[in-house]
Enzyme design. Sequence first.
Site, PDB file in Angstrom:
ATOM      1  N   ASP B  36       0.806  -1.214   0.000  1.00  0.00           N
ATOM      2  CA  ASP B  36       0.000   0.000   0.000  1.00  0.00           C
ATOM      3  C   ASP B  36       0.843   1.269   0.000  1.00  0.00           C
ATOM      4  O   ASP B  36       0.327   2.360  -0.241  1.00  0.00           O
ATOM      5  CB  ASP B  36      -0.964   0.001   1.196  1.00  0.00           C
ATOM      6  CG  ASP B  36      -2.032  -1.084   1.058  1.00  0.00           C
ATOM      7  OD1 ASP B  36      -1.848  -1.962   0.194  1.00  0.00           O
ATOM      8  OD2 ASP B  36      -3.025  -1.067   1.800  1.00  0.00           O
ATOM      9  N   ASP B 292     -13.308  35.166 -35.302  1.00  0.00           N
ATOM     10  CA  ASP B 292     -12.606  33.903 -35.512  1.00  0.00           C
ATOM     11  C   ASP B 292     -13.350  32.747 -34.853  1.00  0.00           C
ATOM     12  O   ASP B 292     -13.333  31.622 -35.325  1.00  0.00           O
ATOM     13  CB  ASP B 292     -11.191  33.993 -34.932  1.00  0.00           C
ATOM     14  CG  ASP B 292     -10.338  32.847 -35.420  1.00  0.00           C
ATOM     15  OD1 ASP B 292      -9.771  32.963 -36.515  1.00  0.00           O
ATOM     16  OD2 ASP B 292     -10.274  31.812 -34.719  1.00  0.00           O
ATOM     17  N   GLY B 427     -10.375  29.117 -36.593  1.00  0.00           N
ATOM     18  CA  GLY B 427     -11.167  29.553 -37.733  1.00  0.00           C
ATOM     19  C   GLY B 427     -10.321  30.107 -38.873  1.00  0.00           C
ATOM     20  O   GLY B 427     -10.485  29.710 -40.021  1.00  0.00           O
ATOM     21  N   LEU B 428      -9.404  31.000 -38.565  1.00  0.00           N
ATOM     22  CA  LEU B 428      -8.592  31.613 -39.610  1.00  0.00           C
ATOM     23  C   LEU B 428      -7.794  30.548 -40.345  1.00  0.00           C
ATOM     24  O   LEU B 428      -7.690  30.544 -41.573  1.00  0.00           O
ATOM     25  CB  LEU B 428      -7.666  32.658 -38.992  1.00  0.00           C
ATOM     26  CG  LEU B 428      -6.760  33.395 -39.975  1.00  0.00           C
ATOM     27  CD1 LEU B 428      -7.589  34.184 -40.986  1.00  0.00           C
ATOM     28  CD2 LEU B 428      -5.814  34.326 -39.242  1.00  0.00           C
TER      29      LEU B 428
END
Lengths: 417, 534
Positions: B36, B292, B427-428
């Site tokens: 453990d 954008d 986006g661009l």
Amino acid sequence: MALTSTLPPVLRESGQREVFCGLTSIVWLHRRMPDAFFLVVGSRTCAHLIQSAAGVMIFAEPRFGTAILGERDLAGLADANEELDRVVGDLLARRPEIRTLFLVGSCPSEVIKLDLAKAAERINTRMQGQVRVVNYSGSGIETTFTQGEDGALPSLVPLLPSSAEPQLLIVGTLADGVEERSLSLFARMGLETVRPLPPRQSTALPPVGPGTRLLLAQPFVADTVRALERRGAQRIAAPYPLGVEGSCAWMAAAAAAFGLDPQRVAEVLDPLAERGRRALEPLRRKLEGKRLFLLPDSQLEIPLARFLHRECGMELVEVGTPYLDRQLMAEELPLLPEGTQLSEGQDVEKQLERVRASRPDLVVCGMGLANPLEAEGFATKWSIELVFSPIHGCDQAADLAELFARPLNRRELLQWN
Amino acid sequence: MELTLWTYEGPPHVGAMRIAASMEGVHYVLHAPQGDTYADLLFTMIERRDRRPPVTYTTFQARDLGGDTAELVKRSIQQAVDRFQPEALLVGESCTAELIQDQPGSLAGGMGLGLPVVSLELPAYSKKENWGAAETFYQLCRGLLRNQVPAPGADKPGPERWRAEGRRPRVNLLGPTLLGFRCRDDMRELRGLLADHGIDVNVVAPLGARPSDLMRLPQADANLCLYPEVAGPLCSWLERNFGTPVVRTVPIGIGATAQFLRELCSLLGLDPPELREADRRSRLPWYSKSVDSTYLTGKRVFIFADATHAIAAARIASRELGFTVVGLGSYSREQAREVRAAAKELGLEALISDDYLEVEQAMAQAAPELVLGTQMERHSAKRLGIPCAVISAPLHVQDVPARYAPQMGWEGANVIFDSWVHPLMMGLEEHLIGMFRHDFEFVDGHLSHLEGASAPTKQPVGDQPNEAPEVTPLSATPEGGALRWTASGEAELSRIPFFVRGKVRRNTEAYASERGVSEITEETLYEAKAHFSR
């Protein structure tokens, strides 16, 4: 042979041990035998341990898993057996490619005395040969870290076919590449029948019998050796194949046991040794005179200390080992320098005090301790890497030394002004 | 008995360790076998902690079981107290010790240690890590505050008493822990946010707190339940016993942060926060409105996390980024109700599961363009070839960044915008690809600086040996029916820029096999394009 009188008495400690349990060895065993599945019968802790030790989720559906005991399983063992049969049935239905199923006992399954041998027998009968079910214990109340492999292998021994054929059986998992290389070197020496245990396919089990000679690739397979000896095999006494010296002695011992032509053996080994020492030379310059402290973890500590001292010139401050198996270490202990302080077992707090007091240049330890020691100013090497990396053999001696040189190099590279 | 391959949560005693390791002056004696001790590496490796967690394990062995393990427990407790001299001691057991019933808590109680001892009973066979953390935090505070609880019926101070006492209002920040997601940075962000509104921080706990700090919890005018997985039960108890009101809104995202501030100010009797604060303090609103980001509209996103982060992510994704949430779920069963409610608002059925294969299957079926998940979903998404951002524990070492990267508050919103949007194509960039897609630079062999960052279908990424190779898309054909690309289909496919070609191939093949089309021509490709474009 016992030249160990030059070593001071072994420091035996009992206290908190900071070592993985035997379940951890599933991490390399399942890769060794891709047609096998390791099913731990245990708790969420077991599942979490293997996952954490493995580091990342490498596989979509790994070839290991945990049947996590629930409260209902604890309430009645009859139910637990039924439940286990159900879980195994589901698993095998989902993974029909599995050829061998290892039922692996854990701390909780041992404590509640869940009889996995009976379970294996029961499932074997039901599966009618579609898959072979064996069992062993990887529990942390009985095994440490690498000892898990020494639980798994004896569970296969009763399944090995009998044969009196002379053969060399390499016992203990080697990295695939290292193993292939060893086989080709043995072949060059004139030893053709060399087989590994564990095999790469869980169903391609090697035979065993009076013609079998055992060569140990790993120092943690004592129970496996005993089980194989009961089947007529005999162990070849040799140091472990770490470093040039250990690897050559390891191969030479096997060659001698089979009465191979010494000249032909030397023709194979000498150039290897020469090249291995050449590769080691720059690393030896880095490591020479540096002081090394090994905390107990992988059970490889003694052969590693021998290599790092004799071939890399490191000074040994303390060599810890989870347990000291004098029989399997008989060829290693005499190679340690006079006065080497061995320690067996652990009281981690006291041992860390000794680390602090002795200010070693490098500490070999488990992952839980590495960053805290680094933060205290000690260079560290995680021992777990030693069981996952190809480190055995002459050709790997420099790679092995590099694992220890890198933390020291890194410290020299870093600058903050 | 339950078959588990990978697990989201550890056992409950790991939750207790997270509380102990997050605090100062607390030590945890855990009756447990040696294996453990692996749990230490969660802190020293994943969190890169520079010290061991304050945990002493008894590490009993099989041979101890016949003898006196109770004596071993007492010895371990005494040694830990002597060595570490904690201000408070937690005593408990892991799964195996629970079976041998040594009752370490009562043993410790009878030792006359002269310090607060909290006995933890964390049922290992029915509960998990987050429950263990919450229970430990609650038991520890309850134990330390036992003598401060007002008598039943006594007057409870109101949240506006600060005025009468001639001071600024003060609050507790509850729930941040180690191995939680970005807790350290969240606390820094919230301190700043609260300071801006004239609110003092009374105690932050458990992260960085001492037991003596916990004794001051009742002095706060309000409790902020920031990570309900950990702080929920304690906040309820403090509310019941000390009358401290709780703000349960978690300030992750613009809307939630604004709502959090409104609730808190109104509770404390402060002026409502300025309406334009979000626009002034965070870039997310403008970035999301900027042209954008038009490209982000309707992106399909699949969310699976702990409840806190899953609910927050769903709100941000749907309202603040204009994504379409196509799947929402959590492994936090204790907060399942809240997750279900959030899913229902989005017209979804929440997936409450701790089976990562079930989650992966849901992910594949939802066909998202972005996955927000845990370390587990990162792996699943990688296999499915879908971009992913990690938003919640369980985490890996790379999810603990060196830089300041909160999730909460205004800066948290900025971090979220960056880390969710960057895995997507911007986006661009998309526009330019459309414009130049027939230019020779996009033809194979002219990959220039983009080389290596591309070609998702061919081979695994070389420098990440731990990652699984990505699935070749063709394996997705369900009935095993062979698909054939005609010359015209291949030719059209080869005109598509290499870095989206894999996706187009995959979509086209999926479209073809759905319709039982076995030959893919250029027309099939355009039909598929029409089908998938929205």
